[in-house]
Design a protein around this motif. Sequence first.
Motif, short mmCIF file in Angstrom:
data_model
loop_
_atom_site.label_atom_id
_atom_site.label_comp_id
_atom_site.label_asym_id
_atom_site.label_seq_id
_atom_site.Cartn_x
_atom_site.Cartn_y
_atom_site.Cartn_z
N ARG A 1 -14.15 -70.87 -11.70
CA ARG A 1 -13.34 -71.88 -12.38
C ARG A 1 -12.52 -72.70 -11.39
NH1 ARG A 1 -8.35 -69.38 -15.06
NH2 ARG A 1 -7.79 -69.46 -12.85
N ASP A 2 -11.86 -72.02 -10.45
CA ASP A 2 -10.96 -72.72 -9.54
C ASP A 2 -11.71 -73.50 -8.47
OD1 ASP A 2 -8.89 -71.70 -10.99
OD2 ASP A 2 -8.38 -70.10 -9.57
N ARG B 1 -15.01 -64.89 -12.51
CA ARG B 1 -14.93 -66.08 -13.37
C ARG B 1 -13.80 -67.01 -12.92
NH1 ARG B 1 -16.33 -62.07 -17.37
NH2 ARG B 1 -14.16 -61.79 -18.02
N GLU B 2 -12.68 -66.42 -12.50
CA GLU B 2 -11.56 -67.24 -12.04
C GLU B 2 -11.93 -67.98 -10.75
OE1 GLU B 2 -8.18 -64.66 -11.70
OE2 GLU B 2 -8.40 -63.96 -13.77
N GLY C 1 -4.08 -60.96 -14.09
CA GLY C 1 -5.11 -61.95 -13.81
C GLY C 1 -4.57 -63.33 -13.53
N ASP C 2 -5.49 -64.28 -13.42
CA ASP C 2 -5.17 -65.68 -13.16
C ASP C 2 -4.32 -65.81 -11.90
OD1 ASP C 2 -5.59 -68.33 -13.80
OD2 ASP C 2 -3.76 -68.50 -14.97
N THR C 3 -4.71 -65.08 -10.85
CA THR C 3 -3.94 -65.09 -9.61
C THR C 3 -4.24 -66.33 -8.79
OG1 THR C 3 -5.70 -63.68 -8.69
CG2 THR C 3 -3.69 -62.60 -9.44
N PRO D 1 -13.12 -60.67 -14.60
CA PRO D 1 -12.50 -62.01 -14.59
C PRO D 1 -12.22 -62.56 -13.21
CG PRO D 1 -11.49 -60.64 -16.29
CD PRO D 1 -12.37 -59.74 -15.47
N ILE D 2 -12.17 -61.70 -12.18
CA ILE D 2 -11.95 -62.21 -10.82
C ILE D 2 -13.05 -63.21 -10.46
CG2 ILE D 2 -11.94 -61.60 -8.37
CD1 ILE D 2 -10.64 -58.96 -9.12
N LYS E 1 -8.19 -65.72 -2.43
CA LYS E 1 -7.64 -65.42 -3.75
C LYS E 1 -6.62 -64.30 -3.56
CE LYS E 1 -8.87 -64.54 -8.57
NZ LYS E 1 -7.97 -65.62 -9.04
N GLU F 1 -4.51 -61.56 -4.79
CA GLU F 1 -4.23 -60.61 -5.85
C GLU F 1 -2.83 -60.00 -5.74
OE1 GLU F 1 -6.38 -59.50 -8.70
OE2 GLU F 1 -6.80 -61.57 -8.14
N ARG G 1 -5.16 -55.31 -13.23
CA ARG G 1 -6.24 -55.72 -14.13
C ARG G 1 -6.87 -54.51 -14.83
NH1 ARG G 1 -8.38 -61.03 -12.89
NH2 ARG G 1 -7.42 -61.97 -11.05
#
Length: 227
Positions: free
Chosen positions: A203-204, A199-200, A56-58, A196-197, A78, A80, A91
């Motif tokens: 967030r970003d 959500r990330e 995650g957090d890519t 989480p994809i 994004k 991955e 993930r």
Amino acid sequence: MDPGDAGGLVRRPLLGDAGPVAEPGPQWLRALRADRGLPAQEGPDAVRSVLAPLVGDTAMFRARNLGRELGLPDLWLKFEGDSITGTQKDRIAAAHVVDAVREGKDTITVATCGNYGVAVALMGLIAGVRVVAVIPEGYHTKRIEEMAALQAEVRRWPGSYEDSVEHSQQLARTEGWYDGNPGGRNESVQLEGYAPIGREIVRDLGRAPVVVACSVSNGTTLAGAWR
């Protein structure tokens, strides 16, 4: 973005050209195993603590030139492929291995054409969970060598990918193994693994996007990101 099971555009080499080895791959992996042993023996929380930092957090970045060509001035990508084995499958591989340990299973079986099998093989090797990967007999990719080098048991099965999924699910039922296949009883774990994809992205960006475009095969990536 997923470079795809056939080799793809970008993929981080895990093992170079060494082929199958008795002691797994890169130095960081050997060091991790030496430091932590087999987290599966310590339970799901220990497995999660080891695997979570690896997935995650890519990276996400604004694609200005591509956006100009497409008439999309606020286009973001994004990537991955920035994940540890090169695809988003890391993930759900981590999520399934944690869930397998939670259920007390020492073996996880999946059908794969490449990317997913490598991801599960790596996560299983780190955690101390045996991996049995079922691959369509007529399918060929260098990722099969990576699975073997990561100590997964590779089994060929005649027919299509769907036939391999069915066989892997049957193995899970008859052998008492964990079923890591899409469409099986643990599919909700995949959706949570991909969640989480979304959500990330929020967030970003600092906001929810108007549109998300996502490559799909069985649809779990898009369905999970929607969550």
